[in-house]
Design an enzyme around this catalytic site. Structure first.
Site, PDB file in Angstrom:
ATOM      1  N   ASP A   1       0.774  -0.356  -4.452  1.00  0.00           N
ATOM      2  CA  ASP A   1      -0.365  -1.670  -4.179  1.00  0.00           C
ATOM      3  C   ASP A   1      -1.852  -1.093  -4.084  1.00  0.00           C
ATOM      4  O   ASP A   1      -1.759  -0.882  -3.110  1.00  0.00           O
ATOM      5  CB  ASP A   1       0.045  -2.634  -3.494  1.00  0.00           C
ATOM      6  CG  ASP A   1       0.332  -3.633  -3.849  1.00  0.00           C
ATOM      7  OD1 ASP A   1       1.487  -4.736  -4.298  1.00  0.00           O
ATOM      8  OD2 ASP A   1      -0.499  -4.458  -4.670  1.00  0.00           O
TER       9      ASP A   1
ATOM     10  N   ASP B   1      -3.624  -5.454  -6.790  1.00  0.00           N
ATOM     11  CA  ASP B   1      -3.685  -7.031  -5.867  1.00  0.00           C
ATOM     12  C   ASP B   1      -5.325  -7.955  -6.878  1.00  0.00           C
ATOM     13  O   ASP B   1      -6.488  -6.904  -6.687  1.00  0.00           O
ATOM     14  CB  ASP B   1      -3.989  -6.714  -4.408  1.00  0.00           C
ATOM     15  CG  ASP B   1      -3.488  -7.847  -4.058  1.00  0.00           C
ATOM     16  OD1 ASP B   1      -2.583  -8.606  -3.633  1.00  0.00           O
ATOM     17  OD2 ASP B   1      -4.708  -8.319  -3.158  1.00  0.00           O
TER      18      ASP B   1
ATOM     19  N   GLU C   1      -2.782  -7.840 -10.837  1.00  0.00           N
ATOM     20  CA  GLU C   1      -2.209  -9.010 -10.861  1.00  0.00           C
ATOM     21  C   GLU C   1      -3.429  -9.711 -11.299  1.00  0.00           C
ATOM     22  O   GLU C   1      -4.367 -10.551 -10.850  1.00  0.00           O
ATOM     23  CB  GLU C   1      -2.592  -9.667  -9.459  1.00  0.00           C
ATOM     24  CG  GLU C   1      -2.023 -10.778  -8.769  1.00  0.00           C
ATOM     25  CD  GLU C   1      -1.751 -11.169  -7.705  1.00  0.00           C
ATOM     26  OE1 GLU C   1      -2.966 -10.288  -6.859  1.00  0.00           O
ATOM     27  OE2 GLU C   1      -1.081 -12.221  -6.872  1.00  0.00           O
TER      28      GLU C   1
ATOM     29  N   HIS D   1       7.419 -11.374  -4.314  1.00  0.00           N
ATOM     30  CA  HIS D   1       7.082 -11.333  -2.574  1.00  0.00           C
ATOM     31  C   HIS D   1       6.281 -13.262  -2.557  1.00  0.00           C
ATOM     32  O   HIS D   1       5.426 -12.882  -1.335  1.00  0.00           O
ATOM     33  CB  HIS D   1       6.216 -10.355  -2.664  1.00  0.00           C
ATOM     34  CG  HIS D   1       4.968  -9.793  -2.676  1.00  0.00           C
ATOM     35  ND1 HIS D   1       4.367  -9.889  -4.270  1.00  0.00           N
ATOM     36  CD2 HIS D   1       4.167 -10.151  -2.102  1.00  0.00           C
ATOM     37  CE1 HIS D   1       3.333  -9.023  -4.673  1.00  0.00           C
ATOM     38  NE2 HIS D   1       2.418  -9.834  -3.288  1.00  0.00           N
ATOM     39  N   ASP D   2       5.322 -13.435  -3.554  1.00  0.00           N
ATOM     40  CA  ASP D   2       4.787 -14.088  -3.807  1.00  0.00           C
ATOM     41  C   ASP D   2       5.084 -15.330  -4.213  1.00  0.00           C
ATOM     42  O   ASP D   2       4.623 -16.624  -3.837  1.00  0.00           O
ATOM     43  CB  ASP D   2       3.585 -14.608  -4.061  1.00  0.00           C
ATOM     44  CG  ASP D   2       2.422 -13.608  -4.032  1.00  0.00           C
ATOM     45  OD1 ASP D   2       1.304 -12.475  -4.626  1.00  0.00           O
ATOM     46  OD2 ASP D   2       1.858 -13.391  -2.752  1.00  0.00           O
TER      47      ASP D   2
HETATM   48  O1  TEU Z   1      -1.652 -12.904  -4.106  1.00  0.00           O
HETATM   49  C1  TEU Z   1      -3.101 -13.044  -4.422  1.00  0.00           C
HETATM   50  C2  TEU Z   1      -2.029 -14.799  -4.683  1.00  0.00           C
HETATM   51  O2  TEU Z   1      -1.394 -14.644  -5.703  1.00  0.00           O
HETATM   52  C3  TEU Z   1      -2.815 -15.781  -4.180  1.00  0.00           C
HETATM   53  O3  TEU Z   1      -3.862 -15.683  -5.499  1.00  0.00           O
HETATM   54  C4  TEU Z   1      -1.438 -17.073  -4.269  1.00  0.00           C
HETATM   55  O4  TEU Z   1      -2.121 -17.585  -5.336  1.00  0.00           O
HETATM   56  C5  TEU Z   1      -1.809 -17.402  -2.742  1.00  0.00           C
HETATM   57  O5  TEU Z   1      -0.894 -16.884  -3.029  1.00  0.00           O
HETATM   58  C6  TEU Z   1      -1.196 -19.089  -3.172  1.00  0.00           C
HETATM   59  O6  TEU Z   1       0.620 -18.202  -3.759  1.00  0.00           O
HETATM   60  C7  TEU Z   1      -2.173 -11.082  -3.606  1.00  0.00           C
HETATM   61  C8  TEU Z   1      -0.451 -10.803  -3.194  1.00  0.00           C
HETATM   62  O7  TEU Z   1      -0.113 -10.420  -3.825  1.00  0.00           O
HETATM   63  C9  TEU Z   1      -0.473 -11.533  -1.825  1.00  0.00           C
HETATM   64  O8  TEU Z   1       0.963 -11.712  -1.548  1.00  0.00           O
HETATM   65  C10 TEU Z   1      -1.531 -12.125  -1.582  1.00  0.00           C
HETATM   66  O9  TEU Z   1      -1.125 -12.663  -0.144  1.00  0.00           O
HETATM   67  C11 TEU Z   1      -2.789 -11.672  -0.853  1.00  0.00           C
HETATM   68  O10 TEU Z   1      -2.860 -11.527  -2.830  1.00  0.00           O
HETATM   69  C12 TEU Z   1      -3.869 -11.451  -0.864  1.00  0.00           C
HETATM   70  O11 TEU Z   1      -3.959 -10.073  -0.844  1.00  0.00           O
END
Ligand code: TEU
Ligand code: CA
Length: 570
Positions: free
Chosen positions: A105, A207, A266, A341-342
């Protein structure tokens, strides 16, 4: 038109199945309740048994864990909780010895505020590292509003008294945004990427890479402007900075073009219309991008209509994936995921985790992910049918996004119960509960106190239990991976959706060199009669069925609730 008319460039990452591991929750080897690299090493044979080709690891670099590793304080060191660089080397060698590649990542939109660059930058306005970040001198007055996703006030500018300035953070206050305008910063990033590639990794998941370019004039952005130009979304505005594609081309030129590594962006804030700007091979930028158009659809009507009156519909869901496939049908390449994970667990979000339907719908969703066109990103735990834990109390949560949004709503005297109800459905911790290995204490994840509560369904939803049941979700996952690898039409074949207005059935064909299969997925809890259109070809053998029986007469199928069928077409 058979697919061999399309000149598809074959690539290892197009043919791969990617398995995403959230290290914090996968396996704990030293009983501190936190997953670690030695824990993953101890489970390498299980990972191999899945038949997957690539592991994507969420961040493992040194971090104070404000956002569970997405706040990096040393890009070339391993997070203490996860182990040592030697452990990393052992893990990488262990994966490669099993012919599994490793994707890391890359978190370079922001660093941790504990990174030495930021520690230096905030010391003085003329510090050599000052311009590694975005600052606004307070004498210019308050900076124009920018939204922060994780700030308790929603504010992305934080006042820093030492230099009487504000710094920018799209995420938490401990995640200051890096200033990509600065060529010295960019070179540091490129050198770091080369450090990891020279160690032998096989690629990067990037990311929020779409956010790295900012309009450094920092103009005032009104909601009206966002509504008119960015569908009202700060995410969309952030993802269209003026120099984003200049930077992506430079990353490719300075680093990626020199190695055989894969990249996936992403793609927060990116619509299908922009897909090829990122992944068209001729652009020489990135290989893949994963979008949010699917996961941002509303919630299942039968379970959560009260949460999202517009709700999702299967027709809308099908339109999203058909639209994205069309964009990359001839050039570029796609991705398919439903969990990470999100996200909440795909079984709870898109399937049905009620006891009666959890196995069938898990298998149905797995069939979708592994028969669509594009590289599948499969989230660890979905292969055994893990589901949302649905915490009742805010104290059960660990995710900074949930905790800070709760604080924000409390400050605003908002409806905290409504928010907590919503988090049971969409909260990120639902997808982060520790992996369930067996029915011993703590599901075999740790001998200590788990950092996050383990789902009580672990008594039967666990690897050990499912290894001995030939009809388990786990065995079905392995079968589906194997089938995908045995049928080139499931990898490179063209995709054509069938009966797109059907409200319950997602059906499509995959065709390559005049060999076709028909996939039929019942996304509902009803028995549905489905007539496979003869134009798709006459139905021959059933290649895979997620249930014991298949009721069909000629090309009319009585699809049971959540039934998934793959049939050969003649
Ligand atoms: O997630 C970014 C992301 O997807 C956010 O814009 C999303 O809309 C937010 O999480 C609301 O649900 C990436 C990583 O995947 C995430 O785990 C991190 O917390 C974030 O960036 C910051 O690095
Ligand atoms: Ca540990």
């Amino acid at each position: 038109m058979s697919n061999n008319d399309l000149d598809i460039q074959k690539k290892w990452w197009k043919e791969a199945v990617i398995y995403q591991i959230y290290p914090r929750s996968f396996m704990d080897s030293n009983n501190d309740g936190i997953g670690d690299l030695k824990g993953i090493i101890s489970r390498l044979d299980y990972i191999k048994s899945l038949g997957i080709d690539i592991v994507w690891l969420n961040p493992i670099n040194k971090s104070p864990n404000d956002d569970n590793g997405y706040d990096i304080s040393d890009y070339e060191a391993i997070m203490e909780e996860f182990g040592t660089m030697q452990d990393f080397d052992e893990l990488l060698n262990g994966l490669h010895a099993r012919n599994i590649k490793l994707v890391m990542d890359l978190v370079v939109n922001h660093s941790s505020d504990e990174h030495k660059w930021f520690v230096e930058a905030r010391k003085s306005r003329d510090n050599p590292y000052r311009d590694y970040y975005h600052w606004w001198p307070a004498e210019k007055g308050k900076p124009p509003f920018r939204k922060s996703f994780f700030d308790v006030n929603g504010q992305a500018w934080e006042y820093d008294a030492v230099t009487n300035s504000y710094y920018l953070h799209y995420f938490s206050v401990k995640q200051p945004d890096l200033n990509w305008e600065n060529p010295k910063l960019r070179k540091e990033i490129y050198d770091m990427m080369k450090f990891w590639i020279r160690k032998g990794i096989d690629g990067f998941r990037m990311d929020v890479i779409t956010f790295i370019s900012k309009d450094i004039n920092f103009p005032t952005i009104t909601q009206e402007y966002l509504d008119e130009n960015y569908n009202g979304s700060w995410t969309n505005y952030y993802a269209h900075g003026p120099k984003l594609h200049k930077y992506l081309k430079e990353i490719n030129k300075e680093v990626l073009s020199k190695y055989d590594v894969m990249t996936v962006a992403e793609g927060a804030g990116i619509g299908a219309g922009d897909a090829l700007k990122f992944v068209d091979e001729d652009m020489k930028k990135l290989d893949m991008l994963y979008h949010f158009d699917g996961t941002n659809l509303g919630y299942l009507p039968n379970q959560y209509k009260h949460m999202d009156p517009n709700g999702y519909s299967l027709v809308a869901f099908k339109e999203v994936y058909t639209k994205w496939n069309k964009k990359v049908a001839k050039k570029g390449w796609g991705t398919i995921y439903l969990g990470n994970h999100d996200q909440p667990r795909m079984l709870s979000r898109w399937g049905n985790d009620a006891t009666e339907y959890r196995e069938a719908s898990s298998k149905m969703l797995t069939t979708f992910l592994l028969t669509m066109r594009g590289t599948p990103y499969y989230y660890a735990g979905d292969e055994i049918g893990m589901s949302n834990i649905r915490f009742d109390k805010i104290n059960d949560y660990r995710d900074i996004e949930t905790l800070n949004m709760y604080e924000k709503i409390k400050k605003e005297n908002g409806d905290l119960q409504y928010f907590l109800d919503g988090q049971k459905i969409s909260g990120r911790d639902n997808g982060r509960t520790p992996f369930q290995w067996d029915n011993t204490n703590n599901a075999g994840f740790t001998g200590g106190t788990p950092w996050l509560t383990i789902n009580p369904d672990c008594k039967t939803v666990n690897v050990a239990y499912e290894e001995i049941d030939p009809d388990s979700v786990l065995h079905y996952f392995r079968k589906m991976v194997k089938l995908r690898k045995s049928l080139p039409e499931l990898v490179y074949g063209s995709y054509k959706t069938i009966d797109k207005k059907n409200a319950n059935i997602y059906a499509y064909t995959r065709t390559l060199n005049d060999r076709s299969v028909l996939v039929m997925l019942n996304f509902s809890d009803q028995q549905i009669s489905f007539s496979a259109p003869v134009s798709a070809g006459s139905v021959d053998e059933v290649l895979l069925n997620n249930l014991q029986n298949c009721k069909a007469h000629k090309n009319v199928f009585q699809l049971q609730p959540y039934q998934a069928l793959i049939v050969r077409l003649l």
